[in-house]
Design an enzyme around this catalytic site. Structure first.
Site, PDB file in Angstrom:
ATOM      1  N   ARG A 110      30.692  53.866  53.833  1.00  0.00           N
ATOM      2  CA  ARG A 110      30.262  53.606  52.455  1.00  0.00           C
ATOM      3  C   ARG A 110      30.432  54.852  51.598  1.00  0.00           C
ATOM      4  O   ARG A 110      30.774  54.785  50.423  1.00  0.00           O
ATOM      5  CB  ARG A 110      28.807  53.109  52.420  1.00  0.00           C
ATOM      6  N   ASP A 123      25.535  55.063  45.311  1.00  0.00           N
ATOM      7  CA  ASP A 123      26.779  55.731  44.916  1.00  0.00           C
ATOM      8  C   ASP A 123      26.480  56.689  43.762  1.00  0.00           C
ATOM      9  O   ASP A 123      25.396  56.650  43.178  1.00  0.00           O
ATOM     10  CB  ASP A 123      27.839  54.688  44.517  1.00  0.00           C
ATOM     11  N   HIS A 149      16.650  54.652  45.882  1.00  0.00           N
ATOM     12  CA  HIS A 149      16.997  54.368  47.278  1.00  0.00           C
ATOM     13  C   HIS A 149      17.812  55.495  47.886  1.00  0.00           C
ATOM     14  O   HIS A 149      18.436  55.316  48.933  1.00  0.00           O
ATOM     15  CB  HIS A 149      17.775  53.038  47.372  1.00  0.00           C
ATOM     16  N   CYS A 180      16.971  66.184  56.690  1.00  0.00           N
ATOM     17  CA  CYS A 180      16.530  66.480  58.061  1.00  0.00           C
ATOM     18  C   CYS A 180      15.211  65.753  58.302  1.00  0.00           C
ATOM     19  O   CYS A 180      14.226  65.968  57.580  1.00  0.00           O
ATOM     20  CB  CYS A 180      16.317  67.992  58.248  1.00  0.00           C
ATOM     21  N   ASN A 204      23.505  40.118  33.784  1.00  0.00           N
ATOM     22  CA  ASN A 204      23.895  39.696  35.115  1.00  0.00           C
ATOM     23  C   ASN A 204      24.987  38.634  34.998  1.00  0.00           C
ATOM     24  O   ASN A 204      25.224  38.106  33.927  1.00  0.00           O
ATOM     25  CB  ASN A 204      22.661  39.116  35.857  1.00  0.00           C
TER      26      ASN A 204
HETATM   27  N1  APR Z   1      28.568  42.193  36.784  1.00  0.00           N
HETATM   28  C1  APR Z   1      27.233  41.982  36.664  1.00  0.00           C
HETATM   29  N2  APR Z   1      26.442  41.581  37.682  1.00  0.00           N
HETATM   30  C2  APR Z   1      27.048  41.382  38.869  1.00  0.00           C
HETATM   31  C3  APR Z   1      28.433  41.567  39.076  1.00  0.00           C
HETATM   32  C4  APR Z   1      29.194  41.997  37.967  1.00  0.00           C
HETATM   33  N3  APR Z   1      30.513  42.194  38.068  1.00  0.00           N
HETATM   34  N4  APR Z   1      28.713  41.265  40.373  1.00  0.00           N
HETATM   35  C5  APR Z   1      27.549  40.924  40.953  1.00  0.00           C
HETATM   36  N5  APR Z   1      26.553  40.966  40.050  1.00  0.00           N
HETATM   37  C6  APR Z   1      25.121  40.701  40.262  1.00  0.00           C
HETATM   38  C7  APR Z   1      24.830  39.534  41.150  1.00  0.00           C
HETATM   39  O1  APR Z   1      24.758  38.320  40.390  1.00  0.00           O
HETATM   40  C8  APR Z   1      23.471  39.925  41.725  1.00  0.00           C
HETATM   41  O2  APR Z   1      22.435  39.543  40.836  1.00  0.00           O
HETATM   42  O3  APR Z   1      24.621  41.843  40.935  1.00  0.00           O
HETATM   43  C9  APR Z   1      23.535  41.458  41.769  1.00  0.00           C
HETATM   44  C10 APR Z   1      23.778  42.007  43.161  1.00  0.00           C
HETATM   45  O4  APR Z   1      22.633  41.721  43.913  1.00  0.00           O
HETATM   46  P1  APR Z   1      22.441  42.438  45.322  1.00  0.00           P
HETATM   47  O5  APR Z   1      23.706  42.335  46.090  1.00  0.00           O
HETATM   48  O6  APR Z   1      21.180  41.912  45.914  1.00  0.00           O
HETATM   49  O7  APR Z   1      22.261  43.983  44.961  1.00  0.00           O
HETATM   50  P2  APR Z   1      20.953  44.707  44.464  1.00  0.00           P
HETATM   51  O8  APR Z   1      20.136  43.814  43.562  1.00  0.00           O
HETATM   52  O9  APR Z   1      21.354  46.020  43.917  1.00  0.00           O
HETATM   53  O10 APR Z   1      20.147  44.952  45.834  1.00  0.00           O
HETATM   54  C11 APR Z   1      18.946  45.704  45.752  1.00  0.00           C
HETATM   55  O11 APR Z   1      18.804  45.721  48.158  1.00  0.00           O
HETATM   56  O12 APR Z   1      19.861  45.934  50.165  1.00  0.00           O
HETATM   57  C12 APR Z   1      19.086  46.588  49.258  1.00  0.00           C
HETATM   58  O13 APR Z   1      19.006  48.912  48.982  1.00  0.00           O
HETATM   59  C13 APR Z   1      19.800  47.784  48.737  1.00  0.00           C
HETATM   60  O14 APR Z   1      19.694  48.723  46.538  1.00  0.00           O
HETATM   61  C14 APR Z   1      19.911  47.519  47.253  1.00  0.00           C
HETATM   62  C15 APR Z   1      18.804  46.519  46.999  1.00  0.00           C
END
Ligand code: APR
Length: 239
Positions: A64, A99, A114, A122, A206
């Site tokens: 990653r 990132d 996170h 460490c 979103n």
């Molecule tokens: N533009 C806008 N929104 C988007 C896009 C895009 N191009 N692509 C995906 N999404 C939205 C999806 O609809 C979803 O609501 O981004 C969101 C991604 O959701 P997750 O994959 O659950 O990511 P996230 O909400 O950041 O997860 C939270 O979960 O696993 C843990 O630590 C990890 O920080 C992460 C946390």
């Protein structure tokens, strides 16, 4: 025009999730083909998983870290950096992402709740240093010499970083925006409720509706690289 009544120097608190980096080629977690559809998070994103198999976990984050290093910030990251630079009020940028694309787009103050792929920690003495591209269980801590190095990532079951500071920001936010997050992981998923209870105007950007969508007064649908620059342009047009 952006809806909501707030002053031109309103305090903006912005939370980003994996969706803001999706169009930079970094996978999200819960979308179709997402990271958690390929890996068992219990194995690679918990302290127990790390204790069981540190080489597997280092390998997961090494990959990653390499992907993130090869990725470029997108128009959404750049728009948020521009907002931080040009908005007359305080802009607090909180990200769940590990990132560094916000920083590479020019955002200088980013709260990584996170942790970060670029950080090493460490587990014995809590010393932190810049992570090498590839970490391994045999790495030793530059401060105490112990073989207890780990990625500086907050795993499930651990306490996210800077939560007290964030609580203060949510209490004083006049606008709270959540961009590209599924609203399924707490405490970040609860931020909108806290901000709304304190009277903030709440904005969701979103691709789709999420469980926390009902808490948002303003909802803007579309890919982050289009919807975020549009939102930022409308905010700056108020000045
Ligand atoms: N533009 C806008 N929104 C988007 C896009 C895009 N191009 N692509 C995906 N999404 C939205 C999806 O609809 C979803 O609501 O981004 C969101 C991604 O959701 P997750 O994959 O659950 O990511 P996230 O909400 O950041 O997860 C939270 O979960 O696993 C843990 O630590 C990890 O920080 C992460 C946390």
């Amino acid at each position: 025009m952006t809806r909501g009544h707030f002053p031109r120097d309103a305090k903006l608190v912005i939370l980003t999730g994996a969706g803001v980096s999706a169009e930079s080629g970094l996978g999200t977690f819960r979308d179709k083909g997402g990271v958690w559809t390929k890996y068992d998070l219990a194995e690679v994103a918990t302290p127990e998983g790390f204790a069981r198999d540190p080489a597997l976990v280092h390998g997961f984050y090494n990959a990653r870290r390499a992907n993130a290093a090869d990725a470029a910030p997108n128009a959404a990251h750049h728009a948020l950096a521009k907002l931080q630079a040009q908005w007359p009020g305080e802009v607090v940028l909180i990200t769940q992402n590990v990132d560094d694309l916000h920083e590479r787009a020019g955002s200088d103050e980013v709260i990584h709740i996170h942790g970060t792929l670029t950080g090493a920690l460490c587990a014995a003495c809590e010393h932190r240093w810049p992570a090498p591209a590839q970490m391994a269980p045999t790495d030793t801590c530059p401060a105490c010499g112990a073989e207890t190095t780990r990625p500086d990532i907050v795993w499930f079951g651990e306490i996210p970083y800077r939560m007290e500071e964030i609580a203060g920001h949510l209490d004083t936010a006049e606008v709270f925006a959540a961009i590209g997050t599924s609203g399924q992981v707490y405490p970040a998923a609860g931020f909108v409720e806290e901000a709304a209870q304190m009277g903030a105007h709440t904005v969701e950007i979103n691709l789709s509706e999420e469980p926390t969508s009902p808490f948002f007064q303003e909802r803007r649908f579309g890919p982050a690289t289009a919807a975020v620059p549009e939102w930022v342009a409308e905010l700056l047009a108020r000045l």
